[in-house]
Design a protein around this motif. Structure first.
Motif, PDB file in Angstrom:
ATOM      1  N   ASN A   1       0.710  -1.406  -0.033  1.00  0.00           N
ATOM      2  CA  ASN A   1      -0.046  -0.039  -0.042  1.00  0.00           C
ATOM      3  C   ASN A   1       0.756   1.322  -0.049  1.00  0.00           C
ATOM      4  O   ASN A   1       0.559   2.249  -0.518  1.00  0.00           O
ATOM      5  N   ILE A   2       2.065   1.245   0.833  1.00  0.00           N
ATOM      6  CA  ILE A   2       2.859   2.320   0.715  1.00  0.00           C
ATOM      7  C   ILE A   2       3.412   2.464  -0.792  1.00  0.00           C
ATOM      8  O   ILE A   2       3.582   3.419  -1.357  1.00  0.00           O
ATOM      9  N   ALA A   3       3.875   1.253  -1.193  1.00  0.00           N
ATOM     10  CA  ALA A   3       4.172   1.411  -2.711  1.00  0.00           C
ATOM     11  C   ALA A   3       3.412   2.017  -3.841  1.00  0.00           C
ATOM     12  O   ALA A   3       3.616   2.928  -4.585  1.00  0.00           O
ATOM     13  N   GLY A   4       2.001   1.525  -3.572  1.00  0.00           N
ATOM     14  CA  GLY A   4       1.191   1.939  -4.556  1.00  0.00           C
ATOM     15  C   GLY A   4       0.887   3.475  -4.261  1.00  0.00           C
ATOM     16  O   GLY A   4       0.648   4.249  -5.377  1.00  0.00           O
ATOM     17  N   VAL A   5       0.889   4.113  -2.924  1.00  0.00           N
ATOM     18  CA  VAL A   5       0.668   5.585  -2.894  1.00  0.00           C
ATOM     19  C   VAL A   5       1.908   6.201  -3.447  1.00  0.00           C
ATOM     20  O   VAL A   5       1.660   7.292  -4.248  1.00  0.00           O
ATOM     21  N   LEU A   6       3.222   5.780  -3.309  1.00  0.00           N
ATOM     22  CA  LEU A   6       4.482   6.553  -3.800  1.00  0.00           C
ATOM     23  C   LEU A   6       4.564   6.440  -5.401  1.00  0.00           C
ATOM     24  O   LEU A   6       4.886   7.342  -6.109  1.00  0.00           O
ATOM     25  N   ILE A   7       3.871   5.342  -5.928  1.00  0.00           N
ATOM     26  CA  ILE A   7       3.875   5.191  -7.434  1.00  0.00           C
ATOM     27  C   ILE A   7       2.911   6.164  -8.163  1.00  0.00           C
ATOM     28  O   ILE A   7       3.177   6.960  -9.006  1.00  0.00           O
ATOM     29  N   ALA A   8       1.846   6.419  -7.219  1.00  0.00           N
ATOM     30  CA  ALA A   8       0.786   7.653  -7.745  1.00  0.00           C
ATOM     31  C   ALA A   8       1.503   8.862  -7.751  1.00  0.00           C
ATOM     32  O   ALA A   8       1.288   9.695  -8.498  1.00  0.00           O
ATOM     33  N   VAL A   9       2.337   8.953  -6.559  1.00  0.00           N
ATOM     34  CA  VAL A   9       3.053  10.404  -6.388  1.00  0.00           C
ATOM     35  C   VAL A   9       4.050  10.620  -7.668  1.00  0.00           C
ATOM     36  O   VAL A   9       4.249  11.503  -8.306  1.00  0.00           O
ATOM     37  N   GLY A  10       4.771   9.375  -7.617  1.00  0.00           N
ATOM     38  CA  GLY A  10       5.983   9.564  -8.582  1.00  0.00           C
ATOM     39  C   GLY A  10       5.563   9.564 -10.221  1.00  0.00           C
ATOM     40  O   GLY A  10       6.297   9.992 -11.245  1.00  0.00           O
ATOM     41  N   SER A  11       4.364   9.100 -10.468  1.00  0.00           N
ATOM     42  CA  SER A  11       3.703   9.124 -11.813  1.00  0.00           C
ATOM     43  C   SER A  11       3.164  10.522 -12.049  1.00  0.00           C
ATOM     44  O   SER A  11       2.835  10.824 -13.066  1.00  0.00           O
ATOM     45  N   GLY A  12       2.830  11.305 -10.941  1.00  0.00           N
ATOM     46  CA  GLY A  12       2.222  12.585 -11.180  1.00  0.00           C
ATOM     47  C   GLY A  12       0.850  12.744 -10.807  1.00  0.00           C
ATOM     48  O   GLY A  12       0.214  13.578 -11.110  1.00  0.00           O
ATOM     49  N   ASP A  13       0.249  11.422 -10.669  1.00  0.00           N
ATOM     50  CA  ASP A  13      -1.031  11.454 -10.369  1.00  0.00           C
ATOM     51  C   ASP A  13      -1.662  12.151  -9.246  1.00  0.00           C
ATOM     52  O   ASP A  13      -2.688  12.477  -9.123  1.00  0.00           O
ATOM     53  N   ARG A  14      -0.674  12.116  -8.092  1.00  0.00           N
ATOM     54  CA  ARG A  14      -1.100  12.604  -7.015  1.00  0.00           C
ATOM     55  C   ARG A  14       0.187  13.680  -6.579  1.00  0.00           C
ATOM     56  O   ARG A  14       1.173  13.501  -6.874  1.00  0.00           O
ATOM     57  N   PRO A  15      -0.322  14.564  -5.395  1.00  0.00           N
ATOM     58  CA  PRO A  15       0.880  15.564  -5.003  1.00  0.00           C
ATOM     59  C   PRO A  15       1.790  14.745  -4.153  1.00  0.00           C
ATOM     60  O   PRO A  15       1.759  13.939  -3.719  1.00  0.00           O
ATOM     61  N   PRO A  16       2.950  15.590  -4.047  1.00  0.00           N
ATOM     62  CA  PRO A  16       4.122  14.801  -3.145  1.00  0.00           C
ATOM     63  C   PRO A  16       3.520  14.686  -1.539  1.00  0.00           C
ATOM     64  O   PRO A  16       4.165  13.756  -1.175  1.00  0.00           O
ATOM     65  N   ASP A  17       2.592  15.618  -1.227  1.00  0.00           N
ATOM     66  CA  ASP A  17       2.182  15.440   0.346  1.00  0.00           C
ATOM     67  C   ASP A  17       1.204  14.374   0.457  1.00  0.00           C
ATOM     68  O   ASP A  17       0.262  14.410   1.381  1.00  0.00           O
ATOM     69  N   TRP A  18       0.607  13.681  -0.793  1.00  0.00           N
ATOM     70  CA  TRP A  18      -0.397  12.738  -0.782  1.00  0.00           C
ATOM     71  C   TRP A  18      -0.007  11.597   0.544  1.00  0.00           C
ATOM     72  O   TRP A  18      -1.026  11.055   1.088  1.00  0.00           O
ATOM     73  N   ALA A  19       1.246  11.195   0.526  1.00  0.00           N
ATOM     74  CA  ALA A  19       1.405   9.948   1.258  1.00  0.00           C
ATOM     75  C   ALA A  19       1.170  10.423   2.922  1.00  0.00           C
ATOM     76  O   ALA A  19       0.702   9.761   3.527  1.00  0.00           O
ATOM     77  N   ALA A  20       1.166  11.791   2.997  1.00  0.00           N
ATOM     78  CA  ALA A  20       1.125  12.338   4.564  1.00  0.00           C
ATOM     79  C   ALA A  20      -0.569  12.228   4.944  1.00  0.00           C
ATOM     80  O   ALA A  20      -0.907  12.068   5.819  1.00  0.00           O
ATOM     81  N   GLU A  21      -0.923  12.725   3.833  1.00  0.00           N
ATOM     82  CA  GLU A  21      -2.563  12.858   3.612  1.00  0.00           C
ATOM     83  C   GLU A  21      -3.397  11.858   4.046  1.00  0.00           C
ATOM     84  O   GLU A  21      -3.989  11.557   4.960  1.00  0.00           O
ATOM     85  N   VAL A  22      -2.896  10.649   3.181  1.00  0.00           N
ATOM     86  CA  VAL A  22      -3.576   9.148   3.506  1.00  0.00           C
ATOM     87  C   VAL A  22      -3.102   8.664   4.894  1.00  0.00           C
ATOM     88  O   VAL A  22      -3.957   8.172   5.453  1.00  0.00           O
ATOM     89  N   LEU A  23      -1.819   8.834   5.207  1.00  0.00           N
ATOM     90  CA  LEU A  23      -1.588   8.526   6.672  1.00  0.00           C
ATOM     91  C   LEU A  23      -2.511   9.203   7.869  1.00  0.00           C
ATOM     92  O   LEU A  23      -3.137   8.443   8.538  1.00  0.00           O
TER      93      LEU A  23
END
Length: 263
Positions: A198-220
């Motif tokens: 699930n961490i990898a899924g969130v970071l892949i979305a960030v790395g591809s530009g689908d989500r902003p860089p702070d999305w990992a923190a927001e999900v948490l």
């Protein structure tokens, strides 16, 4: 005596580590069968961590108790003769009765391997997760730093997770690019069901530009798995290392463990 073993396996054709009541093929099942044959008695093994369907291990650590007397190399060679080609015993050593593969573990490390190129893999099929869209590894790394420390990882575990507490301490998280490969490494005191994927899924979305860089923190912060994004494929996930008290002298990761593991 109590014996600890290091086990390497390709999880592509297994329904995870733990023996299943429905008779599905599991790593624990084939390892126990092989060791029981060497011991000439039933053997039950205990593992440092339970891996899911399709997840691999560079060095899973297990232990078992036996009254059978065999040289340590006899356990290794004898079991490997009986094991299928996608499982291998790396080493065996006698350990004190106080040692427990799971409960003596101080921390565990997983690595997640991504093949990031336009063409699909052939040689690395089922051994790396293929993402054809360009990924920004540096952005993924920076985004993941928000997850460090003692946190409530409710948003990063499956709704079926049976752990009593969602609190875990993430000691380190890194994402590095090596040509067409990205390696995410996570080191923690323990992991929840599907937490790494699930961490990898969130970071892949960030790395591809689908989500902003702070999305990992927001999900948490949401503490709600329904807002956590996709679960990355099992193909790229490897149980990499277990940390124990030095007194147990558990062998280090073999230096010939395969592609990228010595980076």
């Amino acid at each position: 005596m109590r014996i600890a073993l290091g086990v390497e396996y390709d999880g592509s054709r297994f329904c995870g580590w733990q023996t299943q009541k429905n008779g599905e093929r599991t790593v624990q099942e084939v390892v126990e069968r092989a060791l029981s044959s060497v011991a000439d008695q039933d053997v039950q093994v205990f593992a440092a961590g339970r891996t899911d369907t399709g997840v691999h291990a560079i060095q899973q650590v297990i232990h078992f108790d036996t009254i059978a007397v065999r040289p340590m190399h006899g356990w290794v060679m004898g079991a490997n003769i009986k094991l299928p080609k996608d499982v291998s015993i790396l080493w065996a050593k006698e350990v004190p009765q106080a040692f427990h593969a799971r409960f003596s573990a101080r921390a565990r490390t997983y690595r997640y391997l991504i093949l990031n190129r336009r063409s699909r893999p052939a040689l690395m099929a089922r051994r790396a997760t293929w993402i054809h869209r360009p990924l920004d590894a540096q952005l993924m790394h920076r985004s993941g730093q928000a997850l460090l420390g003692k946190q409530d990882f409710t948003s990063y575990r499956t709704v079926h997770c049976q752990a009593k507490s969602p609190i875990r301490t993430l000691h380190s998280l890194s994402v590095e690019r090596h040509d067409d490969f990205l390696v995410m490494e996570v080191h923690a005191d323990g992991f929840l069901h599907h937490m790494v994927r699930n961490i990898a899924g969130v970071l892949i979305a960030v790395g591809s530009g689908d989500r902003p860089p702070d999305w990992a923190a927001e999900v948490l912060a949401h503490r709600d798995r329904r807002l956590g994004g996709m679960t990355a494929a099992a193909d790229g996930l490897y149980f990499y290392r277990v940390d124990y008290d030095p007194q147990y002298k558990i062998p280090a990761i073999p230096q010939d463990s395969g592609l990228l593991w010595n980076l």
